[in-house]
Motif scaffolding. Structure first.
Motif, PDB file in Angstrom:
ATOM      1  N   LYS A 288       0.851  -1.176   0.000  1.00  0.00           N
ATOM      2  CA  LYS A 288       0.000   0.000   0.000  1.00  0.00           C
ATOM      3  C   LYS A 288       0.894   1.236   0.000  1.00  0.00           C
ATOM      4  CE  LYS A 288      -4.430   1.456   1.711  1.00  0.00           C
ATOM      5  NZ  LYS A 288      -5.588   1.068   2.544  1.00  0.00           N
ATOM      6  N   PRO A 289       0.770   2.118  -0.987  1.00  0.00           N
ATOM      7  CA  PRO A 289       1.659   3.280  -1.081  1.00  0.00           C
ATOM      8  C   PRO A 289       1.685   4.082   0.225  1.00  0.00           C
ATOM      9  CG  PRO A 289       0.332   3.085  -3.059  1.00  0.00           C
ATOM     10  CD  PRO A 289      -0.222   2.094  -2.079  1.00  0.00           C
ATOM     11  N   GLY A 290       2.874   4.368   0.686  1.00  0.00           N
ATOM     12  CA  GLY A 290       3.019   5.188   1.889  1.00  0.00           C
ATOM     13  C   GLY A 290       2.770   4.460   3.189  1.00  0.00           C
ATOM     14  N   ARG A 291       2.433   3.170   3.129  1.00  0.00           N
ATOM     15  CA  ARG A 291       2.157   2.435   4.370  1.00  0.00           C
ATOM     16  C   ARG A 291       2.871   1.080   4.355  1.00  0.00           C
ATOM     17  NH1 ARG A 291      -4.043   3.115   6.302  1.00  0.00           N
ATOM     18  NH2 ARG A 291      -3.008   2.497   8.242  1.00  0.00           N
ATOM     19  N   PRO A 292       4.200   1.093   4.300  1.00  0.00           N
ATOM     20  CA  PRO A 292       4.916  -0.186   4.352  1.00  0.00           C
ATOM     21  C   PRO A 292       4.717  -0.854   5.705  1.00  0.00           C
ATOM     22  CG  PRO A 292       6.444   1.635   4.656  1.00  0.00           C
ATOM     23  CD  PRO A 292       5.108   2.248   4.313  1.00  0.00           C
ATOM     24  N   CYS A 293       4.669  -2.160   5.682  1.00  0.00           N
ATOM     25  CA  CYS A 293       4.481  -2.919   6.929  1.00  0.00           C
ATOM     26  C   CYS A 293       5.831  -3.447   7.399  1.00  0.00           C
ATOM     27  CB  CYS A 293       3.508  -4.070   6.697  1.00  0.00           C
ATOM     28  SG  CYS A 293       3.234  -5.078   8.169  1.00  0.00           S
ATOM     29  N   GLN A 294       6.257  -3.053   8.594  1.00  0.00           N
ATOM     30  CA  GLN A 294       7.528  -3.473   9.163  1.00  0.00           C
ATOM     31  C   GLN A 294       7.274  -4.238  10.468  1.00  0.00           C
ATOM     32  OE1 GLN A 294      10.466  -3.008   7.719  1.00  0.00           O
ATOM     33  NE2 GLN A 294       9.794  -1.662   6.064  1.00  0.00           N
ATOM     34  N   ASN A 295       7.999  -5.311  10.630  1.00  0.00           N
ATOM     35  CA  ASN A 295       7.868  -6.110  11.839  1.00  0.00           C
ATOM     36  C   ASN A 295       9.241  -6.258  12.493  1.00  0.00           C
ATOM     37  OD1 ASN A 295       6.230  -7.803  13.595  1.00  0.00           O
ATOM     38  ND2 ASN A 295       7.521  -9.480  12.867  1.00  0.00           N
ATOM     39  N   THR A 296       9.302  -6.132  13.823  1.00  0.00           N
ATOM     40  CA  THR A 296      10.573  -6.193  14.539  1.00  0.00           C
ATOM     41  C   THR A 296      11.038  -7.640  14.721  1.00  0.00           C
ATOM     42  OG1 THR A 296      10.049  -4.154  15.734  1.00  0.00           O
ATOM     43  CG2 THR A 296      11.778  -5.540  16.665  1.00  0.00           C
ATOM     44  N   ILE A 297      12.342  -7.843  14.531  1.00  0.00           N
ATOM     45  CA  ILE A 297      12.965  -9.140  14.770  1.00  0.00           C
ATOM     46  C   ILE A 297      13.720  -9.066  16.093  1.00  0.00           C
ATOM     47  CG2 ILE A 297      14.716 -10.783  13.987  1.00  0.00           C
ATOM     48  CD1 ILE A 297      12.162 -10.856  12.365  1.00  0.00           C
ATOM     49  N   TYR A 298      13.523 -10.072  16.939  1.00  0.00           N
ATOM     50  CA  TYR A 298      14.164 -10.119  18.254  1.00  0.00           C
ATOM     51  C   TYR A 298      15.097 -11.329  18.355  1.00  0.00           C
ATOM     52  CZ  TYR A 298      10.376  -6.946  19.618  1.00  0.00           C
ATOM     53  OH  TYR A 298       9.500  -5.889  19.697  1.00  0.00           O
ATOM     54  N   ALA A 299      16.231 -11.115  19.004  1.00  0.00           N
ATOM     55  CA  ALA A 299      17.094 -12.233  19.391  1.00  0.00           C
ATOM     56  C   ALA A 299      16.668 -12.688  20.781  1.00  0.00           C
ATOM     57  CB  ALA A 299      18.555 -11.808  19.409  1.00  0.00           C
ATOM     58  N   VAL A 300      16.619 -13.985  20.988  1.00  0.00           N
ATOM     59  CA  VAL A 300      16.245 -14.562  22.278  1.00  0.00           C
ATOM     60  C   VAL A 300      17.492 -15.180  22.899  1.00  0.00           C
ATOM     61  CG1 VAL A 300      14.708 -16.130  23.501  1.00  0.00           C
ATOM     62  CG2 VAL A 300      13.961 -15.067  21.358  1.00  0.00           C
ATOM     63  N   LEU A 301      17.833 -14.733  24.118  1.00  0.00           N
ATOM     64  CA  LEU A 301      19.056 -15.176  24.781  1.00  0.00           C
ATOM     65  C   LEU A 301      18.768 -15.624  26.207  1.00  0.00           C
ATOM     66  CD1 LEU A 301      21.357 -12.155  23.867  1.00  0.00           C
ATOM     67  CD2 LEU A 301      21.364 -14.367  22.751  1.00  0.00           C
ATOM     68  N   ASP A 302      19.567 -16.554  26.674  1.00  0.00           N
ATOM     69  CA  ASP A 302      19.574 -16.912  28.085  1.00  0.00           C
ATOM     70  C   ASP A 302      20.845 -16.317  28.677  1.00  0.00           C
ATOM     71  OD1 ASP A 302      19.703 -17.982  30.603  1.00  0.00           O
ATOM     72  OD2 ASP A 302      19.187 -20.020  29.994  1.00  0.00           O
ATOM     73  N   PRO A 303      20.745 -15.277  29.525  1.00  0.00           N
ATOM     74  CA  PRO A 303      21.945 -14.622  30.065  1.00  0.00           C
ATOM     75  C   PRO A 303      22.863 -15.576  30.827  1.00  0.00           C
ATOM     76  CG  PRO A 303      19.985 -13.304  30.499  1.00  0.00           C
ATOM     77  CD  PRO A 303      19.506 -14.634  29.992  1.00  0.00           C
ATOM     78  N   ALA A 304      22.316 -16.700  31.291  1.00  0.00           N
ATOM     79  CA  ALA A 304      23.137 -17.639  32.064  1.00  0.00           C
ATOM     80  C   ALA A 304      23.996 -18.530  31.176  1.00  0.00           C
ATOM     81  CB  ALA A 304      22.247 -18.513  32.948  1.00  0.00           C
ATOM     82  N   ARG A 305      23.732 -18.543  29.875  1.00  0.00           N
ATOM     83  CA  ARG A 305      24.511 -19.374  28.959  1.00  0.00           C
ATOM     84  C   ARG A 305      25.313 -18.490  28.016  1.00  0.00           C
ATOM     85  NH1 ARG A 305      19.512 -22.407  28.740  1.00  0.00           N
ATOM     86  NH2 ARG A 305      19.721 -24.355  29.892  1.00  0.00           N
ATOM     87  N   HIS A 306      26.407 -19.059  27.479  1.00  0.00           N
ATOM     88  CA  HIS A 306      27.250 -18.262  26.603  1.00  0.00           C
ATOM     89  C   HIS A 306      27.875 -19.134  25.535  1.00  0.00           C
ATOM     90  CE1 HIS A 306      29.841 -15.032  25.266  1.00  0.00           C
ATOM     91  NE2 HIS A 306      30.887 -15.832  25.374  1.00  0.00           N
ATOM     92  N   HIS A 307      28.016 -18.554  24.352  1.00  0.00           N
ATOM     93  CA  HIS A 307      28.755 -19.167  23.249  1.00  0.00           C
ATOM     94  C   HIS A 307      29.599 -18.069  22.631  1.00  0.00           C
ATOM     95  CE1 HIS A 307      29.665 -20.947  19.352  1.00  0.00           C
ATOM     96  NE2 HIS A 307      29.258 -22.116  19.824  1.00  0.00           N
ATOM     97  N   VAL A 308      30.827 -18.411  22.263  1.00  0.00           N
ATOM     98  CA  VAL A 308      31.767 -17.384  21.802  1.00  0.00           C
ATOM     99  C   VAL A 308      31.285 -16.656  20.546  1.00  0.00           C
ATOM    100  CG1 VAL A 308      33.785 -18.496  22.808  1.00  0.00           C
ATOM    101  CG2 VAL A 308      33.061 -19.155  20.516  1.00  0.00           C
ATOM    102  N   ALA A 309      30.400 -17.278  19.763  1.00  0.00           N
ATOM    103  CA  ALA A 309      29.970 -16.670  18.499  1.00  0.00           C
ATOM    104  C   ALA A 309      28.697 -15.846  18.621  1.00  0.00           C
ATOM    105  CB  ALA A 309      29.776 -17.760  17.440  1.00  0.00           C
ATOM    106  N   ILE A 310      28.076 -15.816  19.789  1.00  0.00           N
ATOM    107  CA  ILE A 310      26.790 -15.126  19.913  1.00  0.00           C
ATOM    108  C   ILE A 310      26.922 -13.630  19.655  1.00  0.00           C
ATOM    109  CG2 ILE A 310      25.022 -14.393  21.567  1.00  0.00           C
ATOM    110  CD1 ILE A 310      24.988 -17.161  22.700  1.00  0.00           C
ATOM    111  N   GLU A 311      27.839 -12.968  20.338  1.00  0.00           N
ATOM    112  CA  GLU A 311      27.943 -11.516  20.220  1.00  0.00           C
ATOM    113  C   GLU A 311      28.286 -11.107  18.792  1.00  0.00           C
ATOM    114  OE1 GLU A 311      27.420  -7.739  20.993  1.00  0.00           O
ATOM    115  OE2 GLU A 311      26.990  -9.355  22.416  1.00  0.00           O
ATOM    116  N   ARG A 312      29.187 -11.828  18.169  1.00  0.00           N
ATOM    117  CA  ARG A 312      29.536 -11.513  16.778  1.00  0.00           C
ATOM    118  C   ARG A 312      28.329 -11.701  15.862  1.00  0.00           C
ATOM    119  NH1 ARG A 312      33.363 -15.221  13.043  1.00  0.00           N
ATOM    120  NH2 ARG A 312      33.036 -14.130  11.069  1.00  0.00           N
ATOM    121  N   THR A 313      27.578 -12.772  16.067  1.00  0.00           N
ATOM    122  CA  THR A 313      26.391 -13.019  15.260  1.00  0.00           C
ATOM    123  C   THR A 313      25.381 -11.887  15.407  1.00  0.00           C
ATOM    124  OG1 THR A 313      26.671 -15.415  15.419  1.00  0.00           O
ATOM    125  CG2 THR A 313      24.473 -14.604  14.848  1.00  0.00           C
ATOM    126  N   LEU A 314      25.166 -11.437  16.629  1.00  0.00           N
ATOM    127  CA  LEU A 314      24.214 -10.350  16.852  1.00  0.00           C
ATOM    128  C   LEU A 314      24.683  -9.068  16.168  1.00  0.00           C
ATOM    129  CD1 LEU A 314      23.248 -10.853  20.609  1.00  0.00           C
ATOM    130  CD2 LEU A 314      22.104 -11.703  18.558  1.00  0.00           C
TER     131      LEU A 314
END
Length: 292
Positions: A257-283
């Motif tokens: 629809k002209p002038g009304r693009p539809c945008q949806n937010t993408i969220y990353a889901v994380l468990d702060p208690a777990r860690h992987h060395v590639a997570i921060e770079r990926t984000l």
């Protein structure tokens, strides 16, 4: 000057042991052998490094400086050894769960031939609820969803947006009009994540949500949805990135629809208690490539 490492090692051991006899015991050498190494060290330096008194060896001023050097060299060696071990130990694959639209068509290309091509991964494409459950239970290290469901333990981090579009077969003689009356009468092809996606598009594009749609077919994944719509079996609402190949072949068209693009937010889901060395770079990479 050529000082053998074993002489420096013997020097440090004797200094820290406090006597030649004690140092020789630690080194599993005779006192004569250790004494010889210390003499060779002093000859190479051109100066004494001990004060000798009553059978004890105490480092003099030069010896104290040499002892500090030996200890610092030992710390550098330990750091180097750990770095070598870390470089030789392959990182475990990054386990990712992502909703299909974003995961298959925007996220996966970053790992296939993009800036994350060197990161080993294990990728799943469940529903948004299952993505959260996978991260919660440790099945996945990282999740990506198109909506935020509050969770007492997990973090939802907004990374960017994806465009959502109404799609129809390109061969249609007349494309659907983007108004409430026409879209209420249209026939739709739906999928497991479509309720939220449809509601988001209707709300942003039309200012209201159509609570009832005429559903012709329903599928788990988007691939079948795209094929069905391309065959003229109905219309659907999907992330715009999904249709690039079909649009290039002339099978599908995106309706905006002209002038009304539809945008949806993408969220990353994380468990702060777990860690992987590639997570921060990926984000960081996903944030850079997503529209936000």
């Amino acid at each position: 000057m050529n000082v053998e490492m074993r002489y420096l090692h013997a020097f440090r051991v004797v200094c820290e042991a406090g006597s030649l006899r004690a140092g020789a015991g630690i080194l599993h050498r005779t006192e004569q052998a250790v004494s010889y190494q210390l003499r060779k060290l002093e000859e190479a330096l051109g100066m004494p490094v001990f004060q000798r008194s009553n059978g004890r060896l105490t480092p003099n001023a030069a010896g104290e400086r040499l002892l500090a050097f030996c200890r610092e060299m030992g710390r550098d060696w330990d750091r180097l050894r750990e770095e070598i071990r870390a470089s030789e130990s392959p990182s475990p694959p990054l386990r990712i769960s992502a909703v299909s639209g974003f995961g298959r068509y925007q996220l996966l290309p970053l790992f296939l031939e993009g800036p994350l091509a060197d990161v080993p991964i294990r990728m799943r494409y469940p529903t948004a609820e299952e993505v959260v459950r996978h991260v919660e239970t440790g099945v996945s290290d990282l999740g990506f969803v198109h909506r935020m469901d509050p969770h007492e333990r997990l973090s939802h981090i907004p990374l960017g947006t994806e465009e959502i579009v109404l799609i129809a077969a390109a061969r249609l003689s007349q494309s659907p009009a983007l108004d409430v009356e026409s879209l209420r009468d249209a026939t739709y092809v739906t999928y497991d994540e479509s309720d939220y996606v449809f509601a988001t598009w209707f709300t942003q594009a039309l200012g209201m949500n159509l609570t009832h749609c005429n559903v012709a077919s329903h599928f788990e994944e988007l691939e079948e949805v795209l094929e069905w719509v391309a065959a003229g079996r109905g219309v659907s609402i999907v992330p715009a990135a999904c249709i690039n190949d079909h649009a290039a072949r002339g099978d599908l068209m995106a309706l905006r629809k002209p002038g009304r693009p539809c945008q949806n937010t993408i969220y990353a889901v994380l468990d702060p208690a777990r860690h992987h060395v590639a997570i921060e770079r990926t984000l960081q990479v996903v944030r850079k490539h997503a529209q936000f």
